[in-house]
Design a protein around this motif. Structure first.
Motif, short mmCIF file in Angstrom:
data_model
loop_
_atom_site.label_atom_id
_atom_site.label_comp_id
_atom_site.label_asym_id
_atom_site.label_seq_id
_atom_site.Cartn_x
_atom_site.Cartn_y
_atom_site.Cartn_z
N THR A 189 0.86 -1.18 0.00
CA THR A 189 0.00 0.00 0.00
C THR A 189 0.90 1.23 0.00
OG1 THR A 189 -0.06 -0.02 2.42
CG2 THR A 189 -1.90 -1.07 1.25
N LEU A 190 0.33 2.35 -0.41
CA LEU A 190 1.07 3.57 -0.61
C LEU A 190 0.37 4.69 0.14
CD1 LEU A 190 3.47 3.91 -2.61
CD2 LEU A 190 1.82 4.67 -4.30
N GLY A 191 1.04 5.27 1.15
CA GLY A 191 0.47 6.41 1.87
C GLY A 191 1.30 7.65 1.55
N GLY A 223 -4.11 2.94 -1.44
CA GLY A 223 -3.39 4.19 -1.32
C GLY A 223 -4.16 5.18 -0.48
N ASN A 244 4.82 6.51 2.70
CA ASN A 244 4.84 5.28 3.48
C ASN A 244 4.43 4.13 2.58
OD1 ASN A 244 3.21 3.07 5.01
ND2 ASN A 244 4.53 3.99 6.55
#
Lengths: 336, 336
Positions: free
Chosen positions: B92-94, B127, B143
């Protein structure tokens, strides 16, 4: 999107956020799991069905009535997992700290993370800490990622609302938004308003005990209830009709909204959910919600219709009828 | 820890980071999974064995020779999963974005995330985007959290080094650190030095094909090879003896270190691993590594001994012998 720079509105959870996600994430990553764009990613294939989600928290101030960035970060990720019907299992914690952050604040926040994770029954299984120079971040940002497990047979998705569904809201709206803005602006209202930040996995479990046939669940955070309802209407290709008089709003929130010029429909909530359920199950689900700590004030607020697909119609308290649109632009930066 | 404010050294990956983790994470969260403190959390129980990890990236500059914050964020999380022997499945992409970030930069970074995730064979499944006011963050922080699956029978851990183990390094050290600092300081070296950022899951898969009996794997990022080796020596309660002459260091990196006063043992690497394997398997594992793209320059660099538990001893190139300690304080802020 015309602009070539990031605007604060890109973080609002409203129309600009939606455009940004569409033009960035969905442009670069055409994976069908991501394209579902629900609150948690449900990974296909073995092992069983795993849900996986992430959220970063940049709220200002980091301590506010009813919670802090730590409880918010745990509850937010627990709730994202819960909204697809997954039982939260474990979370990770990614901290970005500004040089000079008082260590006492950090301890206080981590103690809050611990309390919240214990209440939700999730393990904190990993962490990462980065520090940037004073002035390169604002105090502390927290990312929480989470994994959870889905029971077989669930198909809860924003794209799954059906004509005839009953719309149930778990409690009053606008509490978090008003609690944060009142603290930020230094406003004292007559009665204290506290954030509703709370883990909703217990509430969701009580609903799923009644029936696995819940069509949609969403927690209306950034962008508020109006934006969540619009996203559901659009993704499901249905119309949603809401009764304004049925929506629980605390008198202090109404009073604060009148004073500050906010509309509670667009304020962030951090411990509420909206569920779309078949009419045959609605009464039993509502009963179960009212028997759960964070669903005591649950109410039926509307209905799904075939007319006006993609739109949310509000039957106003004074007998009128108007379109309730999604949030456009930025209402309150850094609300979560 | 005496200090009451966050120092840059708390993000160094060295002694202060270790203290911070010990006094914060391990104080607040006594879960045995977290206490393992390996690069990825391995969740107990069903489904099968799942690895779950998180890392935030705050590197400055966001574009550097050989990579950018996007490729770094994907590779770093892929590598954290790989270091416990898990096959990366999904990330996942934060994103935390500063108001005013050029949209072109964001597109370039996300395109890089896509290329890197494709090379590593992981899905980007979720995301989140937050935006903060200009001046409340520095351009972009990312993140990435990741989940992976572990085959049965693996028990790779920093606490698992055994006397007699052979220490293998996958390639040259210091490339990432020097590439970033040379860009940051505007220094042009005769030959360009580029970051080694790379996904190591293919390399690890080739090693695990030879034998599941790998005792330890670590990617020596912040804090460098010296800090990783010290952590392994301490957690396993063994001594580690390293031959300085056997360590691959590129001539340009040696030259830059001489000029800038850095020691390559403490510089960050983003595409290297160090493995501890039983002597009986060492030759075959080394062969497999040299046959893999990111292990071509793999070398045996040392040995695990019973003497001096918790310490790393360096046999220097000039025939001396000294203690190689973990990084103390901050060497290069925001190197990843």
């Amino acid at each position: 999107m015309a602009g070539d720079r990031i605007l604060l509105g890109h973080g609002s959870g409203g129309v600009l956020s939606h455009d940004l996600i569409a033009s960035l994430f969905l442009k670069h990553f055409d994976d069908p799991v991501l394209a579902q764009a629900d609150d948690s990613a449900v990974l296909p294939g073995d092992p069983g069905r795993l849900a996986f989600t992430t959220d970063s928290y940049v709220i200002d101030p980091i301590f506010f009535p009813g919670g802090d960035i730590g409880s918010l970060a745990v509850n937010g990720t627990v709730n994202d997992l819960s909204m697809v019907g997954a039982g939260p299992v474990a979370i990770t914690l990614g901290l970005i700290l500004e040089e000079g952050l008082p260590m006492d604040d950090l301890h206080r926040i981590l103690a809050s993370v611990k309390r919240s994770s214990e209440e939700a029954g999730v393990m904190v299984v990993g962490g990462d800490t980065k520090v940037v120079e004073h002035g390169s971040a604002d105090k502390i940002f927290i990312n929480t990622a989470g994994v959870g497990l889905l029971a077989e047979g669930l198909k809860i998705s924003s794209a799954n609302a059906k004509a005839g569904d009953v719309v149930i809201l778990s409690g009053s709206i606008g509490d978090h938004g008003i609690a944060v803005v009142s603290m930020r602006e230094g406003i004292d209202f007559e009665t204290d308003i506290v954030s509703d930040t709370a883990p909703l996995n217990g509430l969701v479990a009580s609903m799923l005990e009644v029936t696995p046939d819940i069509h949609v669940m969403r927690d209306p955070t950034r962008g508020g209830l109006a934006t969540s309802l619009n996203e559901i209407a659009q993704k499901s290709g249905v119309g949603v009709v809401i009764q304004e008089a049925a929506i629980p709003v605390k008198p202090q929130v109404t009073q604060a909204c009148d004073m500050l010029g906010f509309d509670p429909f667009y304020l962030a909530n951090e411990g509420k959910l909206v569920a779309f359920v078949p009419e045959s199950e609605a009464a039993a689900v509502l009963d179960a919600m009212r028997g759960s700590t964070y669903g005591r004030d649950a109410a039926i607020i509307g209905r799904v219709v075939e007319e006006n697909p993609g739109m949310v119609i509000l039957d106003t308290a004074v007998g009128g009828r108007r379109i309730l649109s999604a949030l456009s632009g930025e209402l309150l930066p850094r609300i979560c």
